[in-house]
Write an enzyme that holds these catalytic residues in place. Sequence first.
Site, PDB file in Angstrom:
ATOM      1  N   ARG A  39       7.479  11.483 -20.938  1.00  0.00           N
ATOM      2  CA  ARG A  39       6.187  12.106 -21.270  1.00  0.00           C
ATOM      3  C   ARG A  39       5.532  11.391 -22.446  1.00  0.00           C
ATOM      4  O   ARG A  39       4.304  11.290 -22.504  1.00  0.00           O
ATOM      5  CB  ARG A  39       6.385  13.588 -21.591  1.00  0.00           C
ATOM      6  CG  ARG A  39       6.664  14.356 -20.322  1.00  0.00           C
ATOM      7  CD  ARG A  39       6.749  15.832 -20.547  1.00  0.00           C
ATOM      8  NE  ARG A  39       6.761  16.497 -19.262  1.00  0.00           N
ATOM      9  CZ  ARG A  39       7.215  17.727 -19.055  1.00  0.00           C
ATOM     10  NH1 ARG A  39       7.691  18.426 -20.060  1.00  0.00           N
ATOM     11  NH2 ARG A  39       7.189  18.257 -17.858  1.00  0.00           N
ATOM     12  N   LYS A 200      10.046  30.061  -2.529  1.00  0.00           N
ATOM     13  CA  LYS A 200       9.247  31.279  -2.379  1.00  0.00           C
ATOM     14  C   LYS A 200       7.887  31.087  -1.743  1.00  0.00           C
ATOM     15  O   LYS A 200       7.105  30.252  -2.192  1.00  0.00           O
ATOM     16  CB  LYS A 200       9.035  31.869  -3.764  1.00  0.00           C
ATOM     17  CG  LYS A 200      10.253  32.543  -4.343  1.00  0.00           C
ATOM     18  CD  LYS A 200       9.732  33.433  -5.424  1.00  0.00           C
ATOM     19  CE  LYS A 200      10.740  34.083  -6.284  1.00  0.00           C
ATOM     20  NZ  LYS A 200      10.114  34.287  -7.609  1.00  0.00           N
ATOM     21  N   GLY A 353       7.704  18.968 -10.611  1.00  0.00           N
ATOM     22  CA  GLY A 353       8.864  19.788 -10.317  1.00  0.00           C
ATOM     23  C   GLY A 353       9.914  19.102  -9.460  1.00  0.00           C
ATOM     24  O   GLY A 353      10.179  17.914  -9.604  1.00  0.00           O
ATOM     25  N   GLY A 376       3.167  23.223 -12.416  1.00  0.00           N
ATOM     26  CA  GLY A 376       2.301  24.399 -12.317  1.00  0.00           C
ATOM     27  C   GLY A 376       0.834  24.009 -12.202  1.00  0.00           C
ATOM     28  O   GLY A 376       0.088  24.555 -11.389  1.00  0.00           O
TER      29      GLY A 376
HETATM   30  P1  AMP Z   1      10.334  26.210  -5.851  1.00  0.00           P
HETATM   31  O1  AMP Z   1      10.515  26.373  -7.310  1.00  0.00           O
HETATM   32  O2  AMP Z   1       9.709  27.398  -5.164  1.00  0.00           O
HETATM   33  O3  AMP Z   1       9.653  24.892  -5.471  1.00  0.00           O
HETATM   34  O4  AMP Z   1      11.779  26.166  -5.236  1.00  0.00           O
HETATM   35  C1  AMP Z   1      12.698  25.168  -5.528  1.00  0.00           C
HETATM   36  C2  AMP Z   1      14.047  25.707  -5.191  1.00  0.00           C
HETATM   37  O5  AMP Z   1      14.064  26.136  -3.845  1.00  0.00           O
HETATM   38  C3  AMP Z   1      15.163  24.706  -5.319  1.00  0.00           C
HETATM   39  O6  AMP Z   1      15.972  25.082  -6.386  1.00  0.00           O
HETATM   40  C4  AMP Z   1      15.912  24.823  -3.987  1.00  0.00           C
HETATM   41  O7  AMP Z   1      17.302  24.908  -4.147  1.00  0.00           O
HETATM   42  C5  AMP Z   1      15.393  26.107  -3.411  1.00  0.00           C
HETATM   43  N1  AMP Z   1      15.459  26.138  -1.946  1.00  0.00           N
HETATM   44  C6  AMP Z   1      14.922  25.270  -1.081  1.00  0.00           C
HETATM   45  N2  AMP Z   1      15.261  25.589   0.173  1.00  0.00           N
HETATM   46  C7  AMP Z   1      16.030  26.673   0.118  1.00  0.00           C
HETATM   47  C8  AMP Z   1      16.712  27.470   1.088  1.00  0.00           C
HETATM   48  N3  AMP Z   1      16.638  27.172   2.381  1.00  0.00           N
HETATM   49  N4  AMP Z   1      17.424  28.517   0.663  1.00  0.00           N
HETATM   50  C9  AMP Z   1      17.505  28.813  -0.647  1.00  0.00           C
HETATM   51  N5  AMP Z   1      16.886  28.110  -1.616  1.00  0.00           N
HETATM   52  C10 AMP Z   1      16.160  27.042  -1.240  1.00  0.00           C
END
Ligand code: AMP
Length: 396
Positions: A39, A200, A353, A376
Amino acid sequence: MTYNKKSIEDINPQGKRVLVRCDFNVPQDENGNITSEKRIVASLPTIKYLLSKGARVILCSHLGRPKGEINPKYSLKPVAECLSKHLGIGVKMAEDVIGSSAKAIAGSLKDGEAMLLENVRFHKEEEKNDPEFARELASLAELYVNDAFGAAHRAHASTAGVAAYLPAVCGYLIQKEISIMGEALNNPKRPFVAILGGAKVSDKLGVINNLLEKVDALIIGGGMAYTFVKAQGGKIGNSLCEEDKLDYARDMIKKAADKGVKLLISSDAVVADKFSADAEKKVTDVGEIPDGWMGLDIGPETVSTFTEAVRGAGTVVWNGPMGVFEFERFAEGTKAIAAAIAESDAISIIGGGDSASAVKKLGFEGRITHISTGGGASLEFLEGLELPGIACLEDK
Ligand code: AMP
């Protein structure tokens, strides 16, 4: 959102005190040593440009979450040392943000010199965007430059509030983010393919909705895909599911059909008998996952459909891993998508991310058009929301 903002090249900073908001929120080990200078290095083009034009540069940033209290653990001193090393000049470190030390050093800066203020979050007024604090901060300088894209979705005093009191423009980092992502959203080379993953659906409601207005194809993988599978009557076993988002998923499926957007949702999955790196695994149809099993990665058929779509794309935007890539045995899908994006001739944009780390870890960084410096902030940009740290800057 279309932004056409003035940049540092549209002002004359010669002899002026310029307050520059950077993102120096660097990772540190338990002894305070900086473990990645990325950064800091990313901020150098803007700082060097201003110094070369004879500006008196006053840098500021947040670091960690000191919650409005002075805490030496979150001091920016190590950043000042790192900056001095890269710039080849001594960057003077203030002992406070708007106090006597900051004022004295700012007042004595000569043309082509730089200083760093202490962590702006040592004041609780920073995150509250307190106008009096913003005015004090602004009074140190004659011009304001925002180059902290990673914090541009926050309306804080140093990211937005100060712009009410000073002529305000963007630095090179923000300029690059808004021009590349703005072009992708408003005038994309087609076909425009977006890939969303991660855990999510609820984090990406607005993003899905906005992207369906823009893209030719929307790919949904990762944990969030199972809510869409269940919404269509599939059996997803113990996979992630947001029951309260089933209606939303059905609405989005309908919206895609109405708009003529190709919606690609995973068709098979690598399922596991427990959430663990050494779980038993097998491949099943995504809508026929047995009870007690959960989908932790996209399956081979899905990999091939998704990579095919990426291969034909003119523009690709990717945010969110295709599976639990932290577990080596469930990282194949995420790796395959990263590789397909790196190999394609498309304009490629990776949100910050997890997808950004995956691409970097695999060594594909140099083959991506743009890796956003803000997780974000890039999501809110893709959502079509106004980013306060950019909206506050002067239009061209
Ligand atoms: P996000 O912060 O919403 O982008 O989510 C990232 C996280 O989603 C990572 O830590 C992944 O391990 C998790 N993830 C991705 N696919 C799956 C899945 N099929 N089941 C559970 N966690 C997941």
